[in-house]
Design a protein around this motif. Structure first.
Motif, short mmCIF file in Angstrom:
data_model
loop_
_atom_site.label_atom_id
_atom_site.label_comp_id
_atom_site.label_asym_id
_atom_site.label_seq_id
_atom_site.Cartn_x
_atom_site.Cartn_y
_atom_site.Cartn_z
N ASN A 132 0.84 -1.19 -0.34
CA ASN A 132 0.13 -0.10 -0.19
C ASN A 132 0.85 1.28 0.03
OD1 ASN A 132 -1.73 2.04 0.63
ND2 ASN A 132 -2.18 1.27 2.19
N ASP A 133 1.51 2.11 -1.03
CA ASP A 133 2.08 3.04 -0.89
C ASP A 133 2.09 4.13 -0.84
OD1 ASP A 133 4.45 1.66 -2.23
OD2 ASP A 133 4.92 2.22 -3.87
N GLN A 134 0.12 3.98 -1.45
CA GLN A 134 -0.37 5.53 -0.73
C GLN A 134 -0.53 6.00 0.10
OE1 GLN A 134 -2.50 6.65 -3.00
NE2 GLN A 134 -3.27 8.43 -1.80
N ASP A 135 -0.35 5.10 1.22
CA ASP A 135 -0.44 5.45 2.88
C ASP A 135 0.86 5.24 3.78
OD1 ASP A 135 -3.05 5.78 2.70
OD2 ASP A 135 -3.78 3.51 3.45
N ASN A 136 2.28 5.45 2.64
CA ASN A 136 3.45 5.04 2.79
C ASN A 136 3.79 6.66 3.10
OD1 ASN A 136 5.05 6.02 0.71
ND2 ASN A 136 4.99 4.08 -0.11
N SER A 137 5.17 7.71 3.83
CA SER A 137 5.14 8.75 4.00
C SER A 137 6.35 9.20 2.73
CB SER A 137 6.83 8.54 5.11
OG SER A 137 8.02 7.95 4.56
N GLY A 138 6.03 8.51 1.93
CA GLY A 138 6.64 9.35 1.06
C GLY A 138 8.51 9.60 1.15
N LYS A 139 8.67 8.83 1.82
CA LYS A 139 9.97 9.09 2.13
C LYS A 139 10.57 7.80 2.23
CE LYS A 139 9.93 13.51 4.45
NZ LYS A 139 9.76 14.12 5.41
N TYR A 140 9.65 6.54 2.60
CA TYR A 140 10.23 5.16 2.43
C TYR A 140 9.54 4.82 2.01
CZ TYR A 140 13.69 1.68 4.58
OH TYR A 140 13.60 -0.34 4.63
N TRP A 141 9.45 2.87 2.32
CA TRP A 141 8.75 2.01 2.45
C TRP A 141 7.69 1.18 3.73
CZ3 TRP A 141 13.20 0.89 -0.25
CH2 TRP A 141 13.24 1.54 -1.57
N ASP A 142 7.54 2.68 3.81
CA ASP A 142 6.70 2.37 5.49
C ASP A 142 5.34 2.00 6.07
OD1 ASP A 142 5.62 4.76 4.69
OD2 ASP A 142 7.56 6.06 6.63
N SER A 143 4.17 1.50 5.29
CA SER A 143 3.08 1.61 5.28
C SER A 143 2.97 -0.18 6.12
CB SER A 143 2.34 0.92 3.84
OG SER A 143 2.92 0.11 2.94
N THR A 144 1.82 -0.25 7.09
CA THR A 144 1.74 -0.74 7.53
C THR A 144 0.81 -1.75 6.99
OG1 THR A 144 0.14 -0.05 8.68
CG2 THR A 144 2.43 0.71 9.59
N ASP A 145 -0.31 -1.88 6.33
CA ASP A 145 -1.17 -2.70 5.67
C ASP A 145 -1.33 -3.11 4.17
OD1 ASP A 145 -1.64 -0.37 4.74
OD2 ASP A 145 -4.05 0.00 5.46
N TRP A 146 -1.77 -3.61 3.55
CA TRP A 146 -1.65 -4.42 2.68
C TRP A 146 -3.00 -4.25 1.93
CZ3 TRP A 146 0.20 -7.35 6.61
CH2 TRP A 146 1.47 -7.26 6.65
N ARG A 147 -3.03 -3.72 0.42
CA ARG A 147 -4.25 -3.76 -0.31
C ARG A 147 -4.80 -4.89 -1.17
NH1 ARG A 147 -6.68 1.38 1.33
NH2 ARG A 147 -8.43 1.87 -0.98
N LEU A 148 -6.17 -4.67 -2.09
CA LEU A 148 -6.07 -5.64 -2.90
C LEU A 148 -6.87 -5.10 -4.15
CD1 LEU A 148 -6.37 -8.54 -3.16
CD2 LEU A 148 -8.48 -8.83 -1.77
N PHE A 149 -6.87 -5.37 -4.92
CA PHE A 149 -7.02 -5.64 -6.09
C PHE A 149 -8.42 -5.98 -6.92
CE2 PHE A 149 -4.38 -2.25 -5.07
CZ PHE A 149 -5.00 -1.00 -5.18
N SER A 150 -9.15 -6.23 -6.98
CA SER A 150 -10.01 -7.67 -8.42
C SER A 150 -10.98 -7.20 -10.15
CB SER A 150 -10.39 -7.79 -7.46
OG SER A 150 -11.85 -7.42 -7.10
N SER A 151 -10.38 -8.61 -10.99
CA SER A 151 -10.24 -7.81 -11.65
C SER A 151 -11.19 -9.24 -12.90
CB SER A 151 -9.48 -7.29 -12.69
OG SER A 151 -10.52 -6.73 -14.69
N PRO A 152 -12.63 -8.80 -13.43
CA PRO A 152 -13.06 -10.42 -13.79
C PRO A 152 -12.25 -10.40 -15.46
CG PRO A 152 -14.51 -8.49 -14.23
CD PRO A 152 -13.55 -7.63 -13.26
N ASP A 153 -11.96 -9.32 -15.54
CA ASP A 153 -11.20 -9.63 -17.39
C ASP A 153 -9.82 -8.54 -17.52
OD1 ASP A 153 -12.15 -6.90 -16.88
OD2 ASP A 153 -14.03 -6.89 -18.44
N LEU A 154 -9.65 -8.38 -16.63
CA LEU A 154 -8.10 -7.42 -16.63
C LEU A 154 -8.04 -5.95 -17.06
CD1 LEU A 154 -5.82 -9.93 -17.78
CD2 LEU A 154 -5.82 -9.14 -15.90
N LYS A 155 -9.64 -5.42 -16.77
CA LYS A 155 -10.18 -4.68 -17.88
C LYS A 155 -10.52 -3.74 -16.92
CE LYS A 155 -11.03 -6.32 -22.65
NZ LYS A 155 -12.44 -6.35 -23.62
N THR A 156 -11.47 -3.79 -16.00
CA THR A 156 -11.97 -3.25 -15.06
C THR A 156 -11.45 -3.62 -13.62
OG1 THR A 156 -13.77 -5.29 -14.80
CG2 THR A 156 -14.67 -2.36 -15.99
N TRP A 157 -11.21 -2.39 -13.09
CA TRP A 157 -10.69 -3.23 -11.65
C TRP A 157 -11.51 -2.77 -10.71
CZ3 TRP A 157 -6.62 -6.38 -10.90
CH2 TRP A 157 -6.04 -7.22 -12.46
#
Length: 303
Positions: free
Chosen positions: A46-71
């Motif tokens: 989850n880079d959205q929630d890190n400090s922008g100065k290091y890879w310091d996020s503390t959770d993981w994100r999930l994305f899904s798609s039925p067709d690789l077109k819509t996510w």
């Protein structure tokens, strides 16, 4: 539309080009894509929630798609706090997932020195700690390496599961059928045949293992920054022989990949700087078609 000459058409088919479209408007990285019940799920850092100065996020994100077109953004589905043995501010780095025994297993590098494993009845969770301690622990386990991170799992045709991980020296260990215990010692993976005139060609991080036509393909990053290269073997334990480049250097400090088959096509997932404000700490997952050439070679994906 004017038709292409045959030679041009063959070249176009032989050299896949990058999709270069992020799967989300949020920053995310370190893709772990899987096809579960005919749908693609991508577990991510989850880079959205890190400090922008290091890879310091503390959770993981999930994305899904039925067709690789819509996510669909399935949200931050798991935090390091699910592991009671981990510090609540421990770094949540490149994840992995697997399906077996009717369960979904999530392999989570926590804090840079441990790998935890969580389990769920569904791809989206809820996940709970499958153990009361780490699956791999640098302080506890012999030959865990400097950084037991970047887990990757292969369940072979004979049912044996393998866990790869590590920076600078790639590691591999068998997993028991319950997927939450190691089975035997942690071993180093040997890669032979790096070009003698290219000192940059060496293992760095991001191990990934897939199998095609009886051949084991070991892809990994050569460093920081790194190319994605590959080696092959007739056994998951190796030794492996270097074969070539899959994806060239990107304009960010890390490179991380995974390969899946979906819709009759192989796909290379990776991250890059694709969104405004992006960079080495604010990355975006994308994907591109992957092709194989003669004698089982992987055709380099060109930017």
């Amino acid at each position: 539309m004017k038709s292409l000459p045959l030679a041009c058409l063959v070249f176009a088919l032989a050299v896949p080009t990058m999709a270069a479209e992020p799967i989300s408007p949020r920053f995310n990285a370190d893709p772990s894509p899987h096809v579960f019940d005919g749908k693609v799920y991508v577990y991510a850092t989850n880079d959205q929630d890190n400090s922008g100065k290091y890879w310091d996020s503390t959770d993981w994100r999930l994305f899904s798609s039925p067709d690789l077109k819509t996510w669909t953004d399935e949200g931050s589905f798991l935090s390091v706090t699910v592991f009671k043995w981990a510090k609540p501010d421990a770094k949540a780095w490149a994840p992995e997932a697997a399906f077996r025994n009717g369960k979904y297993y999530f392999y989570a590098p926590v804090g840079g020195d441990k790998i935890g494993v969580a389990v769920s009845d569904a791809p989206k969770g809820p996940f709970v700690d499958a153990r009361t301690d780490a699956l791999v622990d640098k302080a506890r386990d012999a030959n865990a390496g400097a950084e037991p991170i970047d887990p990757a799992v292969l369940i072979d045709d004979d049912g044996q599961a393998y866990l790869m991980f590590g920076t600078r020296v790639p590691k591999i260990v068998k997993l028991k059928s319950n997927m939450i215990e190691t089975d035997g010692p942690i071993l180093d993976i040997q890669v032979n045949g790096f070009p003698a005139d290219d000192a940059k060609k060496k293992y760095g991080e991001a191990p990934y293992l897939h199998k095609r036509d009886g051949v084991y393909y070991f892809t990994f990053s050569t460093g920081w920054p790194g190319q994605i290269v590959y080696a092959t073997a007739t056994s998951p334990l190796g030794p492996y022989t270097y074969r070539g480049v899959v994806l060239d250097y990107l304009d960010i400090s890390t490179n991380h990949q995974a390969i899946i088959d979906f819709g009759g096509q192989s796909w290379l997932f990776y991250h890059d700087s694709l969104l405004d404000g992006g960079g080495s700490y604010k990355r975006s997952i994308t994907f591109a078609p992957l092709s194989y050439g003669e004698h089982g070679t992987i055709v380099e994906v060109k930017k």
